[in-house]
Scaffold this motif. Structure first.
Motif, PDB file in Angstrom:
ATOM      1  N   ILE A 200       1.262  -0.630   0.625  1.00 15.65           N
ATOM      2  CA  ILE A 200      -0.063  -0.108  -0.315  1.00 15.65           C
ATOM      3  C   ILE A 200       1.061   1.072   0.200  1.00 15.65           C
ATOM      4  CG2 ILE A 200      -2.089   1.078   1.385  1.00 15.65           C
ATOM      5  CD1 ILE A 200      -2.138  -2.094   2.792  1.00 15.65           C
ATOM      6  N   ILE A 201       1.203   1.408  -1.125  1.00 21.02           N
ATOM      7  CA  ILE A 201       1.241   3.031  -1.565  1.00 21.02           C
ATOM      8  C   ILE A 201       0.677   4.218  -1.094  1.00 21.02           C
ATOM      9  CG2 ILE A 201       3.140   4.664  -3.010  1.00 21.02           C
ATOM     10  CD1 ILE A 201       3.855   1.837  -3.960  1.00 21.02           C
ATOM     11  N   ARG A 202       1.135   5.615  -0.190  1.00 17.48           N
ATOM     12  CA  ARG A 202       0.308   7.026   0.062  1.00 17.48           C
ATOM     13  C   ARG A 202       1.450   8.166  -0.397  1.00 17.48           C
ATOM     14  NH1 ARG A 202      -0.932   4.044   4.242  1.00 17.48           N
ATOM     15  NH2 ARG A 202      -3.085   3.927   4.602  1.00 17.48           N
ATOM     16  N   MET A 203       1.493   8.906  -1.396  1.00 14.88           N
ATOM     17  CA  MET A 203       2.036   9.915  -1.689  1.00 14.88           C
ATOM     18  C   MET A 203       1.534  11.396  -1.729  1.00 14.88           C
ATOM     19  SD  MET A 203       4.162   8.477  -4.971  1.00 14.88           S
ATOM     20  CE  MET A 203       5.488   9.757  -5.189  1.00 14.88           C
ATOM     21  N   ASP A 204       1.782  12.872  -1.575  1.00 17.62           N
ATOM     22  CA  ASP A 204       1.112  13.643  -1.226  1.00 17.62           C
ATOM     23  C   ASP A 204       0.401  13.255  -3.138  1.00 17.62           C
ATOM     24  OD1 ASP A 204       1.322  16.627  -1.229  1.00 17.62           O
ATOM     25  OD2 ASP A 204       2.061  16.781  -2.810  1.00 17.62           O
ATOM     26  N   GLY A 205      -0.408  14.384  -2.441  1.00 15.78           N
ATOM     27  CA  GLY A 205      -1.749  14.279  -3.784  1.00 15.78           C
ATOM     28  C   GLY A 205      -0.414  15.193  -4.963  1.00 15.78           C
ATOM     29  N   LEU A 206      -0.930  16.132  -4.558  1.00 14.15           N
ATOM     30  CA  LEU A 206      -0.174  17.754  -5.483  1.00 14.15           C
ATOM     31  C   LEU A 206       1.088  16.902  -6.155  1.00 14.15           C
ATOM     32  CD1 LEU A 206      -0.734  20.041  -7.711  1.00 14.15           C
ATOM     33  CD2 LEU A 206       0.706  21.231  -5.921  1.00 14.15           C
TER      34      LEU A 206
ATOM     35  N   GLY B 236       2.707  18.528 -12.939  1.00 11.20           N
ATOM     36  CA  GLY B 236       4.275  19.801 -12.974  1.00 11.20           C
ATOM     37  C   GLY B 236       5.154  19.228 -13.573  1.00 11.20           C
ATOM     38  N   PRO B 237       6.403  20.825 -12.607  1.00 11.58           N
ATOM     39  CA  PRO B 237       7.415  20.258 -13.251  1.00 11.58           C
ATOM     40  C   PRO B 237       8.434  19.123 -12.026  1.00 11.58           C
ATOM     41  CG  PRO B 237       6.749  21.911 -12.635  1.00 11.58           C
ATOM     42  CD  PRO B 237       5.849  21.944 -12.222  1.00 11.58           C
ATOM     43  N   ARG B 238       7.614  18.726 -10.985  1.00 10.18           N
ATOM     44  CA  ARG B 238       8.021  17.741 -10.298  1.00 10.18           C
ATOM     45  C   ARG B 238       7.699  15.993 -10.976  1.00 10.18           C
ATOM     46  NH1 ARG B 238       6.226  18.593  -4.666  1.00 10.18           N
ATOM     47  NH2 ARG B 238       4.025  19.352  -5.507  1.00 10.18           N
ATOM     48  N   THR B 239       6.839  16.395 -11.677  1.00 11.63           N
ATOM     49  CA  THR B 239       6.138  14.377 -12.464  1.00 11.63           C
ATOM     50  C   THR B 239       7.313  13.604 -12.617  1.00 11.63           C
ATOM     51  OG1 THR B 239       4.318  15.651 -13.302  1.00 11.63           O
ATOM     52  CG2 THR B 239       4.735  13.775 -13.825  1.00 11.63           C
ATOM     53  N   GLY B 240       8.172  14.147 -12.940  1.00 11.02           N
ATOM     54  CA  GLY B 240       9.427  13.745 -13.550  1.00 11.02           C
ATOM     55  C   GLY B 240       9.963  12.563 -12.068  1.00 11.02           C
ATOM     56  N   GLU B 241      10.569  13.433 -11.314  1.00  8.14           N
ATOM     57  CA  GLU B 241      10.536  12.954 -10.042  1.00  8.14           C
ATOM     58  C   GLU B 241       9.105  11.826  -9.278  1.00  8.14           C
ATOM     59  OE1 GLU B 241      12.021  16.272  -7.286  1.00  8.14           O
ATOM     60  OE2 GLU B 241      12.610  17.537  -9.331  1.00  8.14           O
ATOM     61  N   ALA B 242       8.127  12.308  -9.080  1.00  9.41           N
ATOM     62  CA  ALA B 242       7.441  11.404  -8.871  1.00  9.41           C
ATOM     63  C   ALA B 242       7.314  10.315  -9.770  1.00  9.41           C
ATOM     64  CB  ALA B 242       6.111  12.650  -8.919  1.00  9.41           C
ATOM     65  N   ALA B 243       7.370  10.555 -10.300  1.00 16.19           N
ATOM     66  CA  ALA B 243       7.711   8.854 -11.410  1.00 16.19           C
ATOM     67  C   ALA B 243       8.487   8.093 -10.664  1.00 16.19           C
ATOM     68  CB  ALA B 243       7.533   9.202 -12.904  1.00 16.19           C
ATOM     69  N   GLN B 244       9.430   8.855 -10.944  1.00 13.87           N
ATOM     70  CA  GLN B 244      10.773   7.851 -10.073  1.00 13.87           C
ATOM     71  C   GLN B 244      10.667   7.080  -9.121  1.00 13.87           C
ATOM     72  OE1 GLN B 244      14.946   8.931 -11.003  1.00 13.87           O
ATOM     73  NE2 GLN B 244      14.459  11.086 -12.070  1.00 13.87           N
TER      74      GLN B 244
END
Length: 305
Positions: A273-279, A285-293
């Protein structure tokens, strides 16, 4: 002779009219061009509507021009100090116009429609930023916002950084042969599961993380029957972080494992079960590459190189 003079006079008048019309057209073009340039130069009171829109303005280094934001704009932390005009889908013209913007950068799904019609009819420059949950969509949004602010060079630099981050994210999962199957649960109000189908930010980020969205037979977010959840049997359950234990968007593990459908899935049994900040997770936005990693590392763990 008289006929000749009259004809000559008519020709002179015609030429005069042509030149007058030409000068008028040139003047109109000049005024239009000057107005267009002035719009970029005078956009010193910018309102950003949409979390990713605000993030892009900050990432471009143009945050000093922001006079307000909507309630979904919570990153970077200093954005919260800006006046809040309300939720992006429940805007009021009075609230928006009260901050006296000279440029409004707004997500395409802002609303309600009646309020948007009033705002677009006002004498304020309005730029729509499309909803497109793909790498190409983020790239285009950066270009639109940078051009609207008159800083295309900064936009190009940010687009390049984004491309590098997304390339790194793809490389992270390049060696995965069997993608994990992920169920994104938007909410669990009254134990009814609202999950993500295709065409959503959740679907997009799951794919960028090298996994598969286990729900692919409908678009958007819909309520799932318990039987459908059990049949899907995801390897991973993905949710947004909640503000508290009772938050429907971020239900605690005990609530998930105790749910008659979710608790029967492989994900719940194995504690995947994984949880991450919604935004951060869904903002695109600009952080999507980091979020995907980060999501890929949470999904695959030691399977990654």
């Amino acid at each position: 002779m008289i006929s000749y003079l009259r004809a000559n006079l008519h020709r002179q008048r015609a030429r005069s009219l042509v030149w007058t019309a030409l000068f008028a057209a040139l003047a109109l073009i000049a005024v239009s061009t000057a107005k267009s340039r002035a719009q970029d130069e005078e956009a010193q009171r910018v309102l950003a509507i949409g979390g990713a829109v605000t993030e892009i303005v900050y990432a471009l280094g143009e945050e000093d021009r922001l006079v307000a934001r909507d309630s979904t704009s919570t990153f970077p932390p200093q954005a919260v100090d800006l006046p809040d005009v309300g939720y992006m889908r429940a805007l009021s013209p009075e609230g928006v116009l009260s901050v006296k913007p000279d440029l409004i950068l707004a997500r395409a799904n802002s609303g309600p429609d009646e309020a948007i019609e009033v705002l677009q009819a006002a004498q304020v420059r309005w730029v729509t930023v499309p909803d497109d949950f793909t790498p190409e969509g983020i790239d285009e949004n950066i270009r639109i916002i940078a051009d609207a602010l008159g800083v295309p060079d900064k936009g190009e630099a940010l687009r390049q950084r984004l491309a590098e981050d997304l390339s790194a994210a793809r490389a992270t999962t390049a060696g995965i042969d069997a993608p994990k199957r992920v169920l994104f649960v938007l909410s669990m109000r009254d134990d009814r599961i609202m999950a993500s189908g295709t065409g959503t930010a959740a679907h997009g980020i799951i794919e960028l993380a090298g996994a598969d969205n286990v729900i692919g037979d409908f678009q958007g977010y819909k309520q799932l029957a318990d039987e459908a959840v059990i049949s899907a049997d995801p390897d991973v359950i993905l949710m947004m972080q909640g503000r508290g234990e009772a938050e429907d968007h971020g239900a605690p593990n005990a609530r998930i494992t105790g749910h008659p459908a979710l608790g029967a899935t492989r994900a719940a049994r194995e504690g995947a079960i994984i949880r991450m900040d919604g935004l951060y997770l869904l903002g695109f936005g600009p952080r999507t590459g980091e979020a995907a990693q980060e999501l890929a590392r949470a999904i695959y763990g030691d399977q990654l190189r």
